[in-house]
Design an enzyme around this catalytic site. Sequence first.
Site, PDB file in Angstrom:
ATOM      1  N   GLU A   7       9.005  16.467  43.575  1.00  0.00           N
ATOM      2  CA  GLU A   7       8.629  17.751  42.988  1.00  0.00           C
ATOM      3  C   GLU A   7       8.847  17.799  41.485  1.00  0.00           C
ATOM      4  O   GLU A   7       9.779  17.179  40.965  1.00  0.00           O
ATOM      5  CB  GLU A   7       9.477  18.878  43.602  1.00  0.00           C
ATOM      6  CG  GLU A   7       9.334  19.047  45.087  1.00  0.00           C
ATOM      7  CD  GLU A   7      10.219  20.173  45.613  1.00  0.00           C
ATOM      8  OE1 GLU A   7      10.186  20.408  46.831  1.00  0.00           O
ATOM      9  OE2 GLU A   7      10.935  20.823  44.798  1.00  0.00           O
ATOM     10  N   GLN A  18      23.559   3.508  43.838  1.00  0.00           N
ATOM     11  CA  GLN A  18      22.810   4.139  42.758  1.00  0.00           C
ATOM     12  C   GLN A  18      23.717   4.646  41.645  1.00  0.00           C
ATOM     13  O   GLN A  18      23.235   5.161  40.632  1.00  0.00           O
ATOM     14  CB  GLN A  18      22.000   5.317  43.318  1.00  0.00           C
ATOM     15  CG  GLN A  18      20.937   4.910  44.327  1.00  0.00           C
ATOM     16  CD  GLN A  18      20.275   6.113  44.979  1.00  0.00           C
ATOM     17  OE1 GLN A  18      20.607   7.257  44.711  1.00  0.00           O
ATOM     18  NE2 GLN A  18      19.316   5.837  45.865  1.00  0.00           N
ATOM     19  N   HIS A  41      22.348   9.421  45.425  1.00  0.00           N
ATOM     20  CA  HIS A  41      22.074  10.822  45.077  1.00  0.00           C
ATOM     21  C   HIS A  41      23.161  11.412  44.180  1.00  0.00           C
ATOM     22  O   HIS A  41      23.658  12.519  44.404  1.00  0.00           O
ATOM     23  CB  HIS A  41      21.879  11.664  46.328  1.00  0.00           C
ATOM     24  CG  HIS A  41      20.654  11.309  47.112  1.00  0.00           C
ATOM     25  ND1 HIS A  41      20.167  12.103  48.128  1.00  0.00           N
ATOM     26  CD2 HIS A  41      19.809  10.244  47.028  1.00  0.00           C
ATOM     27  CE1 HIS A  41      19.078  11.533  48.639  1.00  0.00           C
ATOM     28  NE2 HIS A  41      18.850  10.396  47.985  1.00  0.00           N
ATOM     29  N   TYR A 100      13.458   9.408  56.308  1.00  0.00           N
ATOM     30  CA  TYR A 100      13.095   7.990  56.256  1.00  0.00           C
ATOM     31  C   TYR A 100      12.887   7.414  57.648  1.00  0.00           C
ATOM     32  O   TYR A 100      12.151   6.440  57.824  1.00  0.00           O
ATOM     33  CB  TYR A 100      14.180   7.207  55.502  1.00  0.00           C
ATOM     34  CG  TYR A 100      14.304   7.629  54.054  1.00  0.00           C
ATOM     35  CD1 TYR A 100      13.276   7.380  53.148  1.00  0.00           C
ATOM     36  CD2 TYR A 100      15.432   8.295  53.596  1.00  0.00           C
ATOM     37  CE1 TYR A 100      13.376   7.778  51.830  1.00  0.00           C
ATOM     38  CE2 TYR A 100      15.544   8.693  52.276  1.00  0.00           C
ATOM     39  CZ  TYR A 100      14.512   8.432  51.401  1.00  0.00           C
ATOM     40  OH  TYR A 100      14.617   8.846  50.084  1.00  0.00           O
ATOM     41  N   TYR A 131      15.515  26.048  45.229  1.00  0.00           N
ATOM     42  CA  TYR A 131      14.325  25.187  45.276  1.00  0.00           C
ATOM     43  C   TYR A 131      14.095  24.594  46.674  1.00  0.00           C
ATOM     44  O   TYR A 131      13.222  23.750  46.839  1.00  0.00           O
ATOM     45  CB  TYR A 131      14.411  24.135  44.177  1.00  0.00           C
ATOM     46  CG  TYR A 131      14.303  24.809  42.821  1.00  0.00           C
ATOM     47  CD1 TYR A 131      13.069  25.041  42.234  1.00  0.00           C
ATOM     48  CD2 TYR A 131      15.435  25.296  42.172  1.00  0.00           C
ATOM     49  CE1 TYR A 131      12.959  25.713  41.029  1.00  0.00           C
ATOM     50  CE2 TYR A 131      15.345  25.970  40.967  1.00  0.00           C
ATOM     51  CZ  TYR A 131      14.096  26.178  40.409  1.00  0.00           C
ATOM     52  OH  TYR A 131      13.988  26.872  39.225  1.00  0.00           O
TER      53      TYR A 131
END
Length: 374
Positions: free
Chosen positions: A245, A89, A152, A266, A255
Amino acid sequence: MAAAYTLTATTLGCLAQIAIAGTTTFTSDKANFRLETIATGLAHPWSLAFLPDGSQLVTERDGRLRRIEDGELQSHPVQGLPELVVSGQGGLLDIILHPDFETNQTLFLSYAHKISRKGMTTRVARATLDDNTLSNVEVIFEALPRGTASHHFAGRMAFDRDGNLYIAIGDRGEMDRAQDTDDDAGGVHRLTINGDPVPGNPFIDDSSGKDTLYTYGNRNIQGMTTHPETGEIWSHEHGPRGGDEINIIRAGNNYGWPKVTYGIDYSGAIISDKTTMEGVTDPLHYWDPSIAPSGMAFYTGDRFPEWQGDLFVGALKMKKLVRLSIENETVKEEEDLLEDLGERIRDVRMGPDGVLWLLTDSADGKVYRLIPLE
């Protein structure tokens, strides 16, 4: 995290696609529009910025910065990018212009970076755009410690009205890092344009937290924008299987990830049996199942008066654009758009031309504009 709203169903089926004189048009609850293709052939475009001369800059995750002039994608990428790594990513991620860009030609880039044997991380560099070349490239932030995972990275950025820069860093695939305030991962950092901690940051006088850290307990933020009225920074983040969210980023808030979540692992394993907890900020809105949100913008133009003030969120997994009508930090209406397009929406931007711009995530990524039907 008890949700701050009671709406549980989206307005499915409200989108129809109609072919009129060879043009694909869309009708929704509030406005009818067509898609205009601005550019194609981009390699996983990630972020979009609007230059004062009317052109656009687009980052490609594969490590190129491209320019669109007069609706034409330029064949030669911008030169002088900082050293980066393309892995999973990670790659070239967000781009954001300095608030005084028209005067100083300064921009900011977030990207993945690797050092052999030390691993990968997210960096942010400041640079000056000179025609088609970046100069004065300087790294102003590096998330530490590094990690081995290639996912991430987060990387989304936004400016507040005081000119402070907010940078989202993902948990780097190690969820417990998001609860460690002495770790840059899993939170939002607030910096000056020079990369210094902003005076008044919540942990600046606390030895247990990083000086730049502004929030923590964030899993992987993929959308950030500034509220047009309040000036607060809004974000959304990926949950695991479920639990995406929307949050308002406020100083020192936790949070919750991974102590509380609406999602599961997963593998199907339970991450937490709690959805709310004392000392944890509940989300303004959440999705379960996950839509994999990416990119977000408030509509502030005048070409779609029916959308004024609505929040638009792209979706990767569910391949759609979501419109949210929000009053007093409560979602009153949710509508799914562009489901028939079948494209992963990576970024959503409010353009200076009064319409929304979209990026699609694929090896043949596209830039679209939403144009109202006259």
